[in-house]
Design a protein around this motif. Structure first.
Motif, mmCIF file in Angstrom:
data_model
loop_
_atom_site.group_PDB
_atom_site.id
_atom_site.type_symbol
_atom_site.label_atom_id
_atom_site.label_comp_id
_atom_site.label_asym_id
_atom_site.label_seq_id
_atom_site.Cartn_x
_atom_site.Cartn_y
_atom_site.Cartn_z
ATOM 1 N N ARG A 187 0.842 -1.197 0.000
ATOM 2 C CA ARG A 187 0.000 0.000 0.000
ATOM 3 C C ARG A 187 0.870 1.237 0.000
ATOM 4 O O ARG A 187 1.829 1.320 0.765
ATOM 5 C CB ARG A 187 -0.853 0.071 1.263
ATOM 6 N N ASP A 188 0.526 2.197 -0.818
ATOM 7 C CA ASP A 188 1.180 3.511 -0.825
ATOM 8 C C ASP A 188 2.703 3.424 -0.844
ATOM 9 O O ASP A 188 3.394 4.146 -0.127
ATOM 10 C CB ASP A 188 0.731 4.338 0.388
ATOM 11 N N GLY A 189 3.243 2.525 -1.634
ATOM 12 C CA GLY A 189 4.687 2.423 -1.795
ATOM 13 C C GLY A 189 5.422 1.707 -0.683
ATOM 14 O O GLY A 189 6.650 1.747 -0.621
ATOM 15 N N SER A 190 4.709 1.052 0.221
ATOM 16 C CA SER A 190 5.377 0.276 1.266
ATOM 17 C C SER A 190 4.581 -0.997 1.536
ATOM 18 O O SER A 190 3.416 -1.106 1.167
ATOM 19 C CB SER A 190 5.528 1.095 2.558
ATOM 20 N N ILE A 191 5.229 -1.935 2.189
ATOM 21 C CA ILE A 191 4.567 -3.177 2.575
ATOM 22 C C ILE A 191 4.161 -3.026 4.033
ATOM 23 O O ILE A 191 5.010 -2.851 4.903
ATOM 24 C CB ILE A 191 5.484 -4.399 2.368
ATOM 25 N N THR A 192 2.854 -3.051 4.278
ATOM 26 C CA THR A 192 2.326 -2.858 5.625
ATOM 27 C C THR A 192 2.000 -4.202 6.263
ATOM 28 O O THR A 192 1.907 -5.216 5.578
ATOM 29 C CB THR A 192 1.058 -1.981 5.602
ATOM 30 N N SER A 193 1.802 -4.178 7.570
ATOM 31 C CA SER A 193 1.499 -5.393 8.346
ATOM 32 C C SER A 193 2.539 -6.468 8.063
ATOM 33 O O SER A 193 2.219 -7.638 7.864
ATOM 34 C CB SER A 193 0.101 -5.916 8.024
#
Length: 115
Positions: free
Chosen positions: A100-106
């Protein structure tokens, strides 16, 4: 009626793309840190669809064919979280998360393949 049908079709397409973008996938790449933030170098081929498998030879082949891109890992809610990941510097790792939004979350570590 035709406009309503086109609007409905457009909304369905947007919603399906949004659902796909928030899908939890596995990502294979080399871990590194820059300016107090953790990153993973992914093969460009894996950016949209995640990594199907994670081996050193397969990763090197994909990077040779398509190049790589650096993506931020969003686990750094505190300095202690970053300290826990520091041991993976320059290691090939497989993580699970949502892009999401240029990063890997969770972000969650699946496995560490070493240097």
């Amino acid at each position: 009626m035709k406009k309503l049908g086109l609007l409905t079709l457009f909304l369905c397409c947007v919603l399906s793309m949004t659902a796909k973008a928030s899908e939890t996938l596995n990502w294979c790449g080399t871990y590194f840190e820059d300016n107090g933030r953790g990153f993973i170098r992914l093969a460009r081929e894996d950016l949209n669809s995640g990594s199907s498998s994670c081996t050193m030879s397969e990763y090197n082949e994909k990077v040779a064919n398509t190049g790589y891109t650096a993506i931020a890992l969003d686990f750094t809610k505190s300095r202690s979280a970053l300290s826990n990941w520091r041991k993976f510097d320059k290691h090939l790792i497989e993580v699970r998360g949502k892009y999401r939004d240029g990063s890997i979350t969770s972000t969650r570590l699946v496995r560490d393949m070493g240097v």
